[in-house]
Motif scaffolding. Structure first.
Motif, PDB file in Angstrom:
ATOM      1  N   THR A  73      32.956 -10.289   3.992  1.00 42.86           N
ATOM      2  CA  THR A  73      34.172  -9.619   4.439  1.00 42.86           C
ATOM      3  C   THR A  73      33.854  -8.852   5.722  1.00 42.86           C
ATOM      4  N   LEU A  74      34.895  -8.328   6.337  1.00 41.84           N
ATOM      5  CA  LEU A  74      34.665  -7.546   7.544  1.00 41.84           C
ATOM      6  C   LEU A  74      33.823  -6.320   7.250  1.00 41.84           C
ATOM      7  N   GLY A  75      33.960  -5.808   6.025  1.00 40.16           N
ATOM      8  CA  GLY A  75      33.112  -4.685   5.627  1.00 40.16           C
ATOM      9  C   GLY A  75      31.641  -5.064   5.706  1.00 40.16           C
ATOM     10  N   HIS A  76      31.307  -6.225   5.206  1.00 39.35           N
ATOM     11  CA  HIS A  76      29.922  -6.699   5.310  1.00 39.35           C
ATOM     12  C   HIS A  76      29.521  -6.863   6.771  1.00 39.35           C
ATOM     13  N   VAL A  77      30.444  -7.378   7.568  1.00 37.98           N
ATOM     14  CA  VAL A  77      30.129  -7.597   8.985  1.00 37.98           C
ATOM     15  C   VAL A  77      29.758  -6.275   9.645  1.00 37.98           C
ATOM     16  N   LEU A  78      30.561  -5.287   9.399  1.00 35.23           N
ATOM     17  CA  LEU A  78      30.312  -3.963   9.975  1.00 35.23           C
ATOM     18  C   LEU A  78      28.954  -3.436   9.535  1.00 35.23           C
ATOM     19  N   ASN A  79      28.791  -3.424   8.234  1.00 29.54           N
ATOM     20  CA  ASN A  79      27.606  -2.874   7.623  1.00 29.54           C
ATOM     21  C   ASN A  79      26.330  -3.575   8.074  1.00 29.54           C
ATOM     22  N   ASP A 641      43.550  -2.327   8.459  1.00 27.89           N
ATOM     23  CA  ASP A 641      44.270  -3.203   9.382  1.00 27.89           C
ATOM     24  C   ASP A 641      45.049  -2.346  10.375  1.00 27.89           C
ATOM     25  N   LYS A 642      45.822  -3.015  11.230  1.00 32.26           N
ATOM     26  CA  LYS A 642      46.505  -2.277  12.295  1.00 32.26           C
ATOM     27  C   LYS A 642      47.487  -1.246  11.744  1.00 32.26           C
ATOM     28  N   GLN A 643      48.001  -1.502  10.535  1.00 27.03           N
ATOM     29  CA  GLN A 643      48.924  -0.539   9.935  1.00 27.03           C
ATOM     30  C   GLN A 643      48.189   0.555   9.170  1.00 27.03           C
ATOM     31  N   GLY A 644      46.866   0.522   9.235  1.00 24.62           N
ATOM     32  CA  GLY A 644      46.093   1.556   8.572  1.00 24.62           C
ATOM     33  C   GLY A 644      45.856   1.286   7.097  1.00 24.62           C
ATOM     34  N   ARG A 645      46.167   0.066   6.644  1.00 27.75           N
ATOM     35  CA  ARG A 645      45.950  -0.239   5.237  1.00 27.75           C
ATOM     36  C   ARG A 645      44.538  -0.768   5.026  1.00 27.75           C
ATOM     37  N   LYS A 646      44.015  -0.480   3.845  1.00 33.53           N
ATOM     38  CA  LYS A 646      42.709  -1.025   3.503  1.00 33.53           C
ATOM     39  C   LYS A 646      42.794  -2.546   3.492  1.00 33.53           C
ATOM     40  N   MET A 647      41.688  -3.178   3.856  1.00 31.18           N
ATOM     41  CA  MET A 647      41.644  -4.624   3.767  1.00 31.18           C
ATOM     42  C   MET A 647      41.622  -5.013   2.289  1.00 31.18           C
ATOM     43  N   SER A 648      42.479  -5.914   1.899  1.00 29.80           N
ATOM     44  CA  SER A 648      42.419  -6.328   0.511  1.00 29.80           C
ATOM     45  C   SER A 648      42.887  -7.762   0.369  1.00 29.80           C
ATOM     46  N   LYS A 649      42.360  -8.391  -0.676  1.00 29.02           N
ATOM     47  CA  LYS A 649      42.719  -9.787  -0.899  1.00 29.02           C
ATOM     48  C   LYS A 649      44.199  -9.916  -1.227  1.00 29.02           C
ATOM     49  N   SER A 650      44.697  -8.945  -2.035  1.00 29.95           N
ATOM     50  CA  SER A 650      46.085  -9.068  -2.482  1.00 29.95           C
ATOM     51  C   SER A 650      47.064  -8.905  -1.318  1.00 29.95           C
ATOM     52  N   LEU A 651      46.692  -8.062  -0.344  1.00 34.53           N
ATOM     53  CA  LEU A 651      47.580  -7.896   0.802  1.00 34.53           C
ATOM     54  C   LEU A 651      47.435  -9.051   1.787  1.00 34.53           C
ATOM     55  N   GLY A 652      46.334  -9.780   1.663  1.00 37.73           N
ATOM     56  CA  GLY A 652      46.105 -10.891   2.566  1.00 37.73           C
ATOM     57  C   GLY A 652      45.933 -10.450   4.007  1.00 37.73           C
ATOM     58  N   ASN A 653      45.509  -9.208   4.184  1.00 38.66           N
ATOM     59  CA  ASN A 653      45.378  -8.701   5.558  1.00 38.66           C
ATOM     60  C   ASN A 653      43.930  -8.696   6.030  1.00 38.66           C
ATOM     61  N   SER A 654      43.092  -9.406   5.296  1.00 37.39           N
ATOM     62  CA  SER A 654      41.687  -9.410   5.647  1.00 37.39           C
ATOM     63  C   SER A 654      41.297 -10.722   6.319  1.00 37.39           C
TER      64      SER A 654
END
Length: 1014
Positions: A73-79, A641-654
């Motif tokens: 995930t992008l979290g892993h990428v960052l880390n 994401d751009k709207q300030g929401r956490k990245m999540s599978k359910s939102l599909g914003n990741s």
RNA sequence: GCGCGCUUAGCUCAGUGGUAGAGCAUUGCCUUCACACGGCAAGGGUCGCAGGUUCGAACCCUGCAGCGCGCACCA
């Protein structure tokens, strides 16, 4: 002096073989795959403890092991980009680097994933179809097949982990560590089994730790229902007005009313003091409306609702505590004073123990899976908990008990993993009293271990202060099995002889409920912890055997011990990951790896697992290594994401990082994400940043191509005599960039480091220096040209190294493609740029040798101002680029620092696309068709016959004049103010004086220009 | 309820007492022999609000508001 000679290790050689021209376009996909394989083949990432010495210190970092089932995930990428930057820079600083990778077996999560898959495939309907061993075997199978995905993805990102040391929290050696640790804590009495209220996940059917429960705001319904107050014989209690006394109780969970065992009020609540000791009739289940005592408890908040609380000890933590409090108080009162009369006597003194009445045993009305059981009554039994809730409310309404229902917002604990509300449930579990708490708390508090940003230290401290025992057992199958075998025994039970002997030997001098060590196998070093726990009736008790030894285990599992059964539970995943920093390095052996690389240098992780993992690793480190596990902890931000929401599978914003890599390259993704990751802030992810990273790589590529187009090899050393003002300027800017990037990295300010790199390379090197150098490069002076190329080579070589930790692939490609590796020692950049020494700013001697003074920067800065102002003015005046004006320059006499050379004039002429550039004749008078550009470097006159709109020009100058006038007035007024001049430091005073002079001069010039316009 | 963080240009964010900044986005010009994934330039902000300290406040102090997070929770 030759740069390559004066500090051989620190500077690239300047001469290099002619290289073929770089491809016109950069193709990252090929390059990245090729180099990563090459690095692996050359064992560039492998750490060797034997190489560690005083001159070559160790740098180590253990990866936060991703779930073995995970995908990047992008979290892993960052880390992991951060870790890679730290690791690569450490290599360039000449350290022996160990970045130790691995994966986490992730108990519940993995079992869930595999179970779900198997069900989907129709292999099983339920886990019991396979049984414990069958399912675990399936999970292993699955792990072998799909487990390494995230590892391969990390490689795509460029992670320079030592893959030869990859570990898994459930491999055999690691399992042995976990067993050893469990038994050690068990022996120390820190691990115990007990029946407690725990967080129960009705979906995963297991207990959870407090950390695995997340509170969520919930739209619930508050049900108010009334109950009649009665005496213990059932007769109604009347109010003063003679009417029956009723109480209204509020609840959000009517379905557990059948589990109510008391009604509680606050002893200070005057409304109800008369009722303490009376009873109420519980409305549900309808067929069993028992009388519940009204008891007093300080926990009841009488300002909330009606101030009457129903007590459901089997389903609520606080209620269970009320139960325990009352049991304790009642039993002591009972024992000491009134054993005979179990009845209740009310006294005026509410604190008197006689105000406490006995409570029923807790009534558990629910199955583990959240379905109501028979104790809930016939109406609710068999119903799922949420359906039962509605039904219970209906039942209350039917019997006329329900007073009202109203919408209500409350917080509810959810199982973090299964995302369903947890149930508080009484169950037998294993608990741990945390070890080494004091040292762990102190090491952060006293700054020995540093948190970045340090505000997390407070959060950590707060948690460490209020530690609750850790529920470490889980009712799943995939995980480290609790290494305890036990059986019930009675006085006549025949035990295996070794065991019986051990017990007897201990019994002589010892007593029950003790833990002691013995050896069942008789082998030296192989021991079992024996413990006895008494049963309530004293007739039978439990004997438990705990061991981490395979030999002992074999005996316990032999026929002789067959009645000993292993505890069915497995351990919390975090009970294995908290050992990660040393269990991965060969502990409990005193390996050379541990010796060289423990404690580790940095830990990079998200703040969301500060309690789950970081805090626990610190405690484990102290407990078993006697030392902190890492010196620095860097907490990344959370990606949103751009709207300030956490990245999540359910939102599909990741976004999928691999898709980003495919379209922009790994370097681009790394650069983009680092650019947007300021220290201590959450990261607002925007694909634009990755695009920017890609553009940056392209720019780097083209800048390199430009250099190659100027001719292949330079055999020249940098000559101090031939340095132009721009050469000096860029060398100074490079010095600044090196210093800034180094400092930023030392302080974990990655976005600042990237910002500096961006500014230096794009704005300073490309936009100014390269453009400024074109006059020389296209000129006829070969010596000067060669010298400029030498400077370019030096700057590029340093730049590639500065960029390498961020952009490992393209820098490696260019390092070789341009031949920088050609005559570097093998271990200092000859093989790979990753071992090239990290750049150091030119020191005072080197600067002196090249005749570079700090003031030299100002020269070019003034020229930049002149060029920029001129372009701006030509642009504003709509002068076409094709115009090629003649330029007449009048240097600013008060700016004597600037020594103008012909090189400067040529350069400015080229940069402004001018026909000529000459010094303004002192006796020349401006004509009306000439415009003038002001700058601190001097005034540039541009005759533009026919192209000047006199009116527009007058307006423009008028505007500037007004501005200059007002600025001059402002600063003059300030300087005339006694209060200002008497209090301000000299430096500020000088600045203001200078400003005043500048504005005055500018004003004069503008007036002159205005006059010239006529 | 307690604690922490944030609030500066349309967006994302730098800027810890002395002339308000960057990147992106927008607009205009330029297909100039490294790069249009480019170059050059332009417009755009009473620094969340209200007080206070100071010669001077985006910056220090106090209060308030909004957003986010953590902890604790009341049925």
């Amino acid at each position: 002096m030759r740069l390559g000679v004066c500090k051989a290790a620190a500077f690239p050689h300047l001469a290099r073989p002619f290289m073929p021209e770089l491809e016109k376009t950069y193709t990252p996909a090929d390059v990245e795959a090729r180099w990563y394989q090459r690095w692996l083949d050359d064992k560039c990432f492998e750490a060797d403890p034997a190489r560690v010495s005083e001159k070559r210190p160790a740098y180590s970092i253990v990866i936060p092991p991703p779930n073995v089932t995970g995908i990047l995930t992008l979290g892993h990428v960052l880390n992991n980009t951060i870790q890679d930057i730290l690791a690569r820079r450490a290599r360039m600083l000449g350290k022996e680097v160990l970045w130790l990778p691995g994966t986490d077996h992730a108990g519940i999560a993995t079992q869930n994933v595999v179970e779900k898959t198997l069900k989907k495939q129709g292999v099983i309907k339920h886990r019991d179809d396979l049984g414990r061993e069958g399912l675990v075997a399936k999970i292993w199978e699955w792990k072998e097949k799909h487990g390494g995905i995230i590892i391969e993805q990390l490689k795509k990102l460029g992670a320079s982990c030592d893959w030869s040391r990859e570990r898994f929290t459930f491999d055999d050696d690691y399992n042995a560590c976990v067993m050893r640790v469990f038994v050690d804590l068990y022996k120390k009495g820190l691990i115990y089994r007990g029946k407690r209220m725990v967080n129960w996940c009705p979906s995963s059917l297991t207990a959870l730790s407090d950390e695995e429960v997340v509170m969520k705001a919930q739209n619930a319904i508050m049900y108010h229902f009334k109950v009649e107050v009665v005496e213990s014989d059932g007769t109604p209690v009347l109010k003063q007005d003679g009417k029956p006394w009723e109480l209204v109780i509020a609840t959000t969970r009517p379905e557990v009313i059948p589990g109510d065992t008391a009604i509680a009020v606050n002893p200070q609540d005057e409304r109800y003091t008369d009722l303490i000791g009376k009873h109420v009739r519980r409305p549900l289940p309808i067929e069993k409306q028992e009388l519940l005592p009204i008891i007093a408890d300080d926990h009841v908040d009488f300002s909330f609702g009606t101030g009457v609380l129903k007590v459901t000890p089997a389903h609520d933590k606080a209620d269970y505590e009320i139960y325990l409090r009352h049991e304790a108080k009642y039993s002591s009162w009972e024992d000491e004073q009134l054993k005979v009369t179990k009845g209740f006597t009310k006294t005026a003194d509410s604190t008197n123990l006689s105000n406490y009445v006995p409570m029923m045993e807790p009534i558990d009305v629910m199955h583990p899976n959240g379905v109501l059981n028979e104790l809930a009554g016939k109406d609710l039994a068999g119903m799922e908990r949420f359906a039962a809730r509605k039904r219970a409310a209906e039942l209350l309404a039917e019997i006329g008990s329900l007073v009202k229902e109203e919408p209500y917002q409350n917080n509810l604990g959810y199982s973090e993993r299964a995302d369903v509300p947890i149930e508080s449930r009484l169950s037998e579990q294993w608990f741990l009293k945390y070890p080494s708490v004091k040292e762990s708390q102190a090491v952060v508090a006293n700054g020995e271990m540093k948190f970045h940003p340090d505000r997390w230290a407070k959060v950590y401290d707060h948690w460490m202060t209020g530690l609750q025992d850790w529920c470490i057992s889980r009712q799943v199958w995939w995980g480290h099995r609790v290494p305890v075998w036990s059986r019930w025994v009675g006085t006549n039970t025949k035990l295996p002889s070794v065991l019986a002997a051990a017990l007897e030997a201990k019994a002589a001098g010892g007593k029950r409920q003790e833990r002691f060590e013995c050896s069942l196998s008789g082998l030296p070093g192989h021991t079992t912890i024996l413990s006895e726990e008494g049963a309530p009736d004293g007739e039978s008790w439990i004997i438990s055997l705990a061991t981490a030894s395979d030999q002992e285990k074999a005996i316990i599992e032999s026929p002789e011990y067959q009645e000993f059964e292993q505890d069915p539970d497995v351990l919390d995943t975090w009970f294995s990951s908290w050992l990660w920093p040393f269990a991965t390095m060969g502990w409990p052996e005193k390996t050379s790896t541990l010796k060289a690389f423990y404690p580790t240098t940095d830990l990079v992780t998200g703040p969301d697992i500060i309690f789950f993992w970081v805090a626990r690793m610190i405690m484990a480190g102290f407990e078993w290594m006697g030392e902190l596990p890492f010196k620095n902890v860097y907490f990344t931000g959370i990606i949103r994401d751009k709207q300030g929401r956490k990245m999540s599978k359910s939102l599909g914003n990741s976004p999928d990082p691999l898709e980003l890599i495919a379209s922009y390259s790994a370097d681009a993704l790394r650069f983009g994400i680092m650019r947007s990751a300021p220290l201590g802030q959450d990261i607002c992810f925007d694909e634009k940043n990755v695009e920017l990273g890609r553009n940056f790589c392209t720019k780097l590529w083209n800048a390199a191509r430009f250099r190659q187009m100027q001719g292949g090899a330079t055999e020249t050393e940098i000559s101090a005599a031939l340095l132009s003002s721009d050469d000096k300027w860029i060398l100074l800017r490079l010095n600044t960039a090196i210093a800034e990037v180094s400092t930023a990295l030392e302080e974990y300010r990655f976005s600042d480091a990237t910002a500096t790199l961006y500014r230096f390379f794009w704005s300073e090197y490309c936009d100014w220096y390269v453009e400024a150098s074109k006059a020389v490069l296209q000129g006829a002076d070969e010596k000067r040209k060669a010298n400029t190329l030498a400077v370019i080579d030096f700057v590029l070589g340093q730049t590639l190294r500065l960029f390498h930790p961020f952009l490992p692939f393209i820098t490696e490609e260019l390092w070789h493609g341009m031949g920088f590796n050609a005559d570097m020692p093998e271990n200092q950049g000859g093989k790979s740029i990753m071992f090239a020494p990290w750049p150091k700013p030119l020191d005072a001697d080197e600067l002196a040798h090249f005749g570079i003074l700090p003031e030299d920067e100002k020269v070019v800065n003034a020229q930049i101002e002149l060029v920029t102002n001129t372009r701006s003015q030509l642009s504003t005046m709509n002068i076409p680029r094709s115009k090629q004006p003649e330029l007449y320059f009048e240097p600013n006499p008060s700016n004597s620092e600037i020594v103008w050379t012909q090189v400067d004039f040529d350069k400015i002429q080229v940069m402004l696309n001018a026909k000529s550039f000459e010094i303004y004749p002192s006796n020349f008078t401006p004509i009306s068709s000439t415009t003038a550009v002001l700058s601190s470097a001097g005034t540039l006159y541009i005759p533009l016959e026919g192209l000047i709109d006199v009116e527009a020009e007058r307006a423009r100058i008028g505007k500037e004049l007004a501005k200059a006038q007002s600025e001059l007035e402002k600063v003059t007024a300030k300087l005339a103010d006694e209060k200002f001049t008497s209090k301000v430091p000299q430096k500020v005073l000088d600045e203001h004086q200078q400003r005043k002079t500048d504005w005055r001069e500018k004003l004069a010039k503008l007036k002159e220009m205005m006059a010239a316009l006529g």
